[in-house]
Design a protein around this motif. Structure first.
Motif, PDB file in Angstrom:
ATOM      1  N   ASP A 123      25.826  28.638  59.076  1.00 23.92           N
ATOM      2  CA  ASP A 123      25.643  30.033  58.676  1.00 23.92           C
ATOM      3  C   ASP A 123      24.608  30.207  57.570  1.00 23.92           C
ATOM      4  O   ASP A 123      24.493  31.271  56.960  1.00 23.92           O
ATOM      5  N   THR A 124      23.839  29.124  57.311  1.00 24.13           N
ATOM      6  CA  THR A 124      22.809  29.157  56.274  1.00 24.13           C
ATOM      7  C   THR A 124      21.465  29.569  56.874  1.00 24.13           C
ATOM      8  O   THR A 124      21.149  29.208  58.011  1.00 24.13           O
ATOM      9  N   ARG A 125      20.671  30.296  56.107  1.00 23.60           N
ATOM     10  CA  ARG A 125      19.333  30.656  56.553  1.00 23.60           C
ATOM     11  C   ARG A 125      18.322  29.580  56.111  1.00 23.60           C
ATOM     12  O   ARG A 125      18.602  28.812  55.190  1.00 23.60           O
ATOM     13  N   PRO A 126      17.163  29.511  56.769  1.00 25.76           N
ATOM     14  CA  PRO A 126      16.188  28.446  56.477  1.00 25.76           C
ATOM     15  C   PRO A 126      15.811  28.311  55.008  1.00 25.76           C
ATOM     16  O   PRO A 126      15.543  27.201  54.540  1.00 25.76           O
ATOM     17  N   SER A 127      15.807  29.405  54.255  1.00 26.90           N
ATOM     18  CA  SER A 127      15.429  29.324  52.848  1.00 26.90           C
ATOM     19  C   SER A 127      16.403  28.480  52.035  1.00 26.90           C
ATOM     20  O   SER A 127      16.058  28.006  50.947  1.00 26.90           O
ATOM     21  N   GLY A 128      17.600  28.288  52.543  1.00 29.21           N
ATOM     22  CA  GLY A 128      18.594  27.484  51.844  1.00 29.21           C
ATOM     23  C   GLY A 128      18.669  26.047  52.320  1.00 29.21           C
ATOM     24  O   GLY A 128      19.584  25.310  51.936  1.00 29.21           O
ATOM     25  N   LEU A 129      17.711  25.612  53.149  1.00 29.53           N
ATOM     26  CA  LEU A 129      17.723  24.265  53.718  1.00 29.53           C
ATOM     27  C   LEU A 129      16.662  23.377  53.062  1.00 29.53           C
ATOM     28  O   LEU A 129      15.607  23.854  52.635  1.00 29.53           O
ATOM     29  N   SER A 130      16.944  22.085  53.023  1.00 28.91           N
ATOM     30  CA  SER A 130      15.940  21.111  52.589  1.00 28.91           C
ATOM     31  C   SER A 130      14.977  20.854  53.747  1.00 28.91           C
ATOM     32  O   SER A 130      15.202  21.281  54.877  1.00 28.91           O
ATOM     33  N   GLY A 131      13.910  20.111  53.464  1.00 33.10           N
ATOM     34  CA  GLY A 131      12.949  19.800  54.515  1.00 33.10           C
ATOM     35  C   GLY A 131      13.564  19.023  55.662  1.00 33.10           C
ATOM     36  O   GLY A 131      13.306  19.317  56.830  1.00 33.10           O
TER      37      GLY A 131
END
Length: 349
Positions: A123-131
């Motif tokens: 449920d996380t959006r890409p801005s909250g993900l690491s590479g």
């Protein structure tokens, strides 16, 4: 007949791209500098651009045929593609990004979320993900359609050095498991050699050399290929002796012998990790043949090894070995070139 065949001609701004390659259930890496035409090939296979002429076919079924007037749109090609910057939709969650790529009749989003160990991020959006997490999501989205062909555009270039090493190992295991015709493009031969069984070196639309990665590294076709894949390329003058050997004379007058015959100006090719390092305080009579004397001009720790330059020769060794040999900037050292590991190529500028 190969499983995936592509024979393409495309007129680009500065040169004409012309490639003809067939691949089976393997990973093929196309390696070369930016602007060489690598991305154009991926776009053509994926249906994102129309070549000037040629044919692209999977298992004999034409996806593009300029003679027969065939041009399947991207949605009708069984292709999964991972873009260089992953191209995730910023307003969608991980689950929504992956589900967006689902082909009609395929419902694999939950399975792939679990497989790529990103359940807690669903449920996380890409801005909250690491590479590394973004790359897993992009791979899951590419695979959710059960593609017959996988296309990877610089899949590791957006990652930091540590994450890159971890993800490289994960991606290699995944590609072996998938067993799909896969085309990967990269400007980094280390990525290509870790992930692919074969590699083609592309420069200005031309495949300079296409071979298994080990052969490419061991026997580059020319000086461009040699330097691209990270080998030493040492200018010398070669004088063959007629018995299969040549004496190589460097600019500073030092000489070595190679088990190759080539006359005139040459590039002496050898991988940095195939050069033996010896202490510089050893007398010449205690040093093996084919040793070049020089001073250490660069010393860089890289993960589990040390990269150094002795005179013109780039070397790699273990940290303990570097310490034992007294390698430090300005220190003298010997670089021993194994004559069986030396390749000679004509100097082509």
């Amino acid at each position: 007949m190969a499983l995936l065949d592509f024979d393409l001609k495309v007129s680009l701004r500065s040169f004409d791209l012309a490639v003809s390659i067939g691949i089976d259930r393997e990973t093929l890496a196309l390696v070369g500098p930016s602007g060489a035409g690598k991305t154009t090939i991926l776009k053509a296979i994926g249906g994102l651009m129309v070549p000037d002429s040629g044919r692209i076919a999977l298992g004999g079924e034409a996806w593009f045929d300029s003679t027969g007037g065939v041009m399947l749109p991207p949605e009708n090609r069984s292709v999964g593609m991972v873009f260089q910057e992953y191209a995730l939709f910023p307003h969608m969650t991980v689950r929504e990004n992956i589900a967006y790529g689902e082909h009609k009749g395929a419902r694999r989003t939950d399975e792939l979320i679990e497989r790529f160990r990103i359940t807690s991020l669903a449920d996380t959006r890409p801005s909250g993900l690491s590479g590394g997490e973004r790359q897993r999501v992009a791979l899951a989205r590419a695979l959710v359609r059960d593609p017959a062909v996988l296309l990877l555009d610089e899949p590791l270039s957006a990652l930091d050095a540590h994450t890159r090493q971890v993800v490289r190992e994960e991606l290699r295991a995944l590609l072996e498991e998938l067993d799909l015709p896969t085309v990967l493009i990269s400007h980094d031969f280390a990525d290509a050699s870790a992930l692919a069984s074969r590699a083609g070196v592309l420069i200005e639309g031309e495949v300079r050399q296409l071979a298994p990665v080990a052969e490419l590294a061991r026997r580059p076709a020319d000086s461009f290929v040699a330097t691209l894949i990270g080998n030493n390329l040492l200018p010398a003058v070669s004088r063959p002796d007629g018995s299969g050997k040549s004496t190589l004379t460097f600019e500073d007058g030092q000489t070595i012998v190679a088990d190759r015959e080539l006359s005139g100006p040459v590039g002496v090719v050898i991988a940095p990790w195939e050069v033996e390092v010896l202490r510089g305080d050893l007398p010449r009579e205690a040093v093996p043949a084919n040793a070049l004397f020089g001073r250490v001009s660069a010393l860089t720790p890289v993960r589990d090894r040390v990269e150094a330059r002795i005179g013109p020769v780039q070397v790699e060794c273990r940290p303990a070995e570097a310490s034992e040999m007294g390698l430090e900037p300005g220190a003298p050292a010997w670089a021993v070139l194994d004559r069986n590991r030396i390749e000679l190529v004509p100097l082509d500028g």
